[in-house]
Motif scaffolding. Structure first.
Motif, mmCIF file in Angstrom:
data_model
loop_
_atom_site.group_PDB
_atom_site.id
_atom_site.type_symbol
_atom_site.label_atom_id
_atom_site.label_comp_id
_atom_site.label_asym_id
_atom_site.label_seq_id
_atom_site.Cartn_x
_atom_site.Cartn_y
_atom_site.Cartn_z
ATOM 1 N N PRO A 159 -49.443 5.081 42.355
ATOM 2 C CA PRO A 159 -50.285 4.078 41.618
ATOM 3 C C PRO A 159 -51.657 4.651 41.890
ATOM 4 N N VAL A 160 -52.654 4.368 40.720
ATOM 5 C CA VAL A 160 -53.871 4.548 40.688
ATOM 6 C C VAL A 160 -54.780 3.657 40.327
ATOM 7 N N GLY A 161 -55.768 3.267 40.919
ATOM 8 C CA GLY A 161 -56.552 2.154 40.521
ATOM 9 C C GLY A 161 -58.125 2.761 40.280
ATOM 10 N N VAL A 162 -58.612 2.736 38.774
ATOM 11 C CA VAL A 162 -59.827 3.008 38.493
ATOM 12 C C VAL A 162 -60.916 1.851 38.479
ATOM 13 N N ASN A 163 -61.835 1.891 39.257
ATOM 14 C CA ASN A 163 -62.724 0.547 39.322
ATOM 15 C C ASN A 163 -64.091 0.833 38.984
ATOM 16 N N TYR A 164 -64.715 0.241 38.149
ATOM 17 C CA TYR A 164 -66.063 0.624 37.456
ATOM 18 C C TYR A 164 -66.929 -0.680 37.790
ATOM 19 N N SER A 165 -68.351 0.104 38.357
ATOM 20 C CA SER A 165 -69.224 -0.997 38.418
ATOM 21 C C SER A 165 -69.696 -1.484 37.016
ATOM 22 N N ASP A 166 -69.724 -0.490 36.247
ATOM 23 C CA ASP A 166 -70.263 -0.725 34.721
ATOM 24 C C ASP A 166 -69.735 0.271 33.942
ATOM 25 N N HIS A 167 -68.682 -0.380 33.057
ATOM 26 C CA HIS A 167 -67.666 0.477 32.420
ATOM 27 C C HIS A 167 -68.263 1.570 31.377
ATOM 28 N N THR A 168 -69.679 1.196 31.001
ATOM 29 C CA THR A 168 -70.393 1.918 29.815
ATOM 30 C C THR A 168 -71.663 2.589 30.258
ATOM 31 N N GLY A 169 -72.104 2.383 31.508
ATOM 32 C CA GLY A 169 -73.452 2.576 31.799
ATOM 33 C C GLY A 169 -73.436 3.883 32.537
ATOM 34 N N PHE A 170 -74.636 4.903 32.211
ATOM 35 C CA PHE A 170 -74.933 6.093 32.799
ATOM 36 C C PHE A 170 -75.455 5.796 34.155
ATOM 37 N N ARG A 171 -75.027 6.658 35.202
ATOM 38 C CA ARG A 171 -75.534 6.627 36.426
ATOM 39 C C ARG A 171 -74.922 5.406 37.175
ATOM 40 N N SER A 172 -73.830 4.785 36.717
ATOM 41 C CA SER A 172 -73.252 3.478 37.632
ATOM 42 C C SER A 172 -72.271 4.216 38.502
ATOM 43 N N VAL A 226 -68.072 4.321 40.592
ATOM 44 C CA VAL A 226 -66.578 4.237 40.218
ATOM 45 C C VAL A 226 -65.837 4.432 41.428
ATOM 46 N N HIS A 227 -64.777 3.713 41.784
ATOM 47 C CA HIS A 227 -64.199 3.568 42.998
ATOM 48 C C HIS A 227 -62.635 3.827 42.478
ATOM 49 N N ASP A 234 -74.569 -5.864 40.698
ATOM 50 C CA ASP A 234 -75.449 -4.853 40.781
ATOM 51 C C ASP A 234 -74.715 -3.495 40.104
ATOM 52 N N SER A 235 -75.563 -2.575 39.169
ATOM 53 C CA SER A 235 -75.028 -1.523 38.694
ATOM 54 C C SER A 235 -74.467 -0.450 39.546
ATOM 55 N N HIS A 236 -75.129 -0.362 40.751
ATOM 56 C CA HIS A 236 -74.420 0.408 41.643
ATOM 57 C C HIS A 236 -73.745 -0.181 43.261
ATOM 58 N N GLN A 237 -72.953 -1.342 42.701
ATOM 59 C CA GLN A 237 -72.261 -1.832 43.665
ATOM 60 C C GLN A 237 -70.781 -1.583 43.374
ATOM 61 N N LEU A 238 -70.050 -0.888 44.371
ATOM 62 C CA LEU A 238 -68.605 -0.628 44.022
ATOM 63 C C LEU A 238 -67.782 -1.859 44.115
ATOM 64 N N ILE A 239 -66.762 -1.609 43.112
ATOM 65 C CA ILE A 239 -65.782 -2.646 43.007
ATOM 66 C C ILE A 239 -64.669 -2.489 44.106
ATOM 67 N N GLU A 240 -64.620 -3.179 44.865
ATOM 68 C CA GLU A 240 -63.506 -3.212 45.790
ATOM 69 C C GLU A 240 -62.285 -4.142 45.597
ATOM 70 N N PRO A 241 -60.969 -3.291 45.137
ATOM 71 C CA PRO A 241 -60.019 -4.140 44.709
ATOM 72 C C PRO A 241 -59.477 -5.117 45.866
ATOM 73 N N GLU A 242 -59.187 -4.529 47.151
ATOM 74 C CA GLU A 242 -58.770 -5.160 48.083
ATOM 75 C C GLU A 242 -59.523 -6.575 48.328
ATOM 76 N N LYS A 243 -60.782 -6.459 48.385
ATOM 77 C CA LYS A 243 -61.551 -7.781 48.756
ATOM 78 C C LYS A 243 -61.562 -8.738 47.333
ATOM 79 N N ILE A 244 -61.677 -8.035 46.278
ATOM 80 C CA ILE A 244 -61.959 -8.971 45.391
ATOM 81 C C ILE A 244 -60.444 -9.768 44.777
ATOM 82 N N ASN A 245 -59.438 -9.136 44.948
ATOM 83 C CA ASN A 245 -57.969 -9.567 44.596
ATOM 84 C C ASN A 245 -57.708 -10.587 45.827
#
Length: 410
Positions: free
Chosen positions: A163-176, A178-179, A233-244
């Protein structure tokens, strides 16, 4: 022939990898140790951002990947030849005007043969792409390929589903940011292809996938999204374990969650756009200091920025394709444009130091332009809060969200 195919594949792999690390400010990869070595693998990922999902996953590992993508992108003969050369294979759906079960038999056989050679196959078992960070019901394709591969005559007797998770801080933003998270592999061995085994494997993959990407409750998604990501924040990483984990703590508080969304919706109707974080005085100063470089970035990169902006605004109907097309155009357009600039500088000066400056300046100024635009948007939105009616509503919204966050130790 296979040597040429490998050279072509990994040349493109390298170019795309470099491009992605320029496009994103940070690409974090977790769980590479979960990718088995010298064994066939099926990568199954969430799908929030069209083609760029696959590019990020494949450049985060060194396997010789094969990809299943929807058949519609193979309509053009030139595109078909290019995609086939990079191991992309069409997967057919009912809306493609064919019987998908029959049309996909040949494609599944190609997957079985690739897995028998200990290659990897990548697909998106959700069967759709959507930027909403919630759980989805998986299609049967991934289990059909996994069980079919271990029962294929002359094929492999064991395959690992990662299983692979792709987690974006901003789906469309340049220089955002991704985790990318590679989860623990699910080992599939030879077994009967029946409904019981299909359902069991689908459940295991669903559970594994829910651990590696932000997978909020679908029914309460809008409220949960407001709670966790309204000030992202556009530079904050999305952390699935924490958020879920935090999201699960709100399962019995759906009334509160829905009330948060109602307040957010009211603010949006008043003109406030989310995600939103007010800009500080220091941020305003940085915005002003960026103006000269931002102006240079706009002017020097205009021949590429203008057509890309026009195309995205007028031709793209699905927002999920925005980042993929921006990246694709940028990779080709900026490479050509910056190479031309460097060539002109060399022709007129014959000085390598000026060529290097002429190559770095367009990129540095482009990043500065992006930084300025982000701060300018925050500045404009912050000014809106000077409205005597809007500010109290926003403060009440933030206070409610903070109370909920504090109650779950967010």
């Amino acid at each position: 022939m296979i040597v040429i195919k490998y050279l072509w594949y990994y040349t493109m792999w390298t170019l795309v990898r470099i491009g992605l690390h320029l496009y994103f400010s940070k690409i974090k990869v977790t769980g590479r140790h979960n990718i088995p070595k010298n064994t066939p693998i099926i990568f199954g990922s969430n799908h929030e951002n069209a083609f760029i999902d696959a590019l990020l996953i494949t450049t985060s590992n060194t396997r010789f990947d094969h990809y299943l993508v929807r058949a519609g992108v193979f309509g053009n003969p030139i595109a078909k030849a290019l995609l086939n050369s990079l191991n992309l294979m069409p997967v057919y759906r009912a809306q493609d005007g064919v019987n998908p079960l029959e049309a996909n038999k040949q494609i599944f056989r190609a997957c079985f043969e690739a897995l028998a050679k200990k290659y990897s196959v990548m697909l998106f078992p959700e069967g759709e792409h959507n930027m909403r960070r919630h759980r989805r019901v998986l299609k049967k394709g991934i289990t059909r390929i996994a069980l079919g591969a271990v029962n294929f005559e002359g094929g492999t007797k064991e395959v690992s589903v990662v299983p692979v998770g792709v987690n974006y801080s901003d789906h469309t933003g340049f220089r955002s940011t991704v985790h990318i998270v590679f989860g623990e592999p699910i080992v599939v061995k030879e077994q009967e292809e029946n409904a019981k085994n299909y359902n069991k494997l689908t459940s295991e993959i669903t559970e594994g996938l829910s651990l590696v990407h932000v997978s909020l409750d679908r029914n309460a998604y809008l409220g949960l999204d407001a709670i966790f990501f309204h000030d992202l924040d556009s530079h904050q990483l999305i952390e699935p374990e924490k958020i879920n984990h935090k999201s699960a703590a709100l399962e019995n508080r759906l009334d509160e969650v829905n009330e948060v969304y109602d307040e957010k919706k009211e603010l949006e109707e008043a003109g406030l756009s989310f995600p939103f974080r007010s800009i500080s005085n220091g941020g305003k100063l940085k915005m002003l200091l960026l103006v000269p470089l931002a102006l240079i970035g706009l002017l020097i990169n205009l021949p590429v920025l203008l057509p890309v902006h026009w195309f995205v605004k007028t031709k793209i109907k699905e927002v999920e394709f925005v980042a993929s097309l921006k990246f694709g155009f940028a990779l080709l357009g900026f490479c050509v444009w910056w190479w031309l600039l460097a060539s002109w500088i060399w022709d007129y000066s014959s000085r390598w130091e000026l060529v290097i400056i002429g190559t770095l300046l367009p990129f540095i100024s482009l990043v500065s332009l992006n930084g300025f635009l982000r701060k300018w948007k925050r500045f404009q939105t912050t000014r809106m809060l000077s409205n005597e009616n809007l500010q109290p509503k926003y403060d009440a919204f933030v206070e409610r969200v903070n109370l909920i966050r504090n109650s779950i130790s967010f």
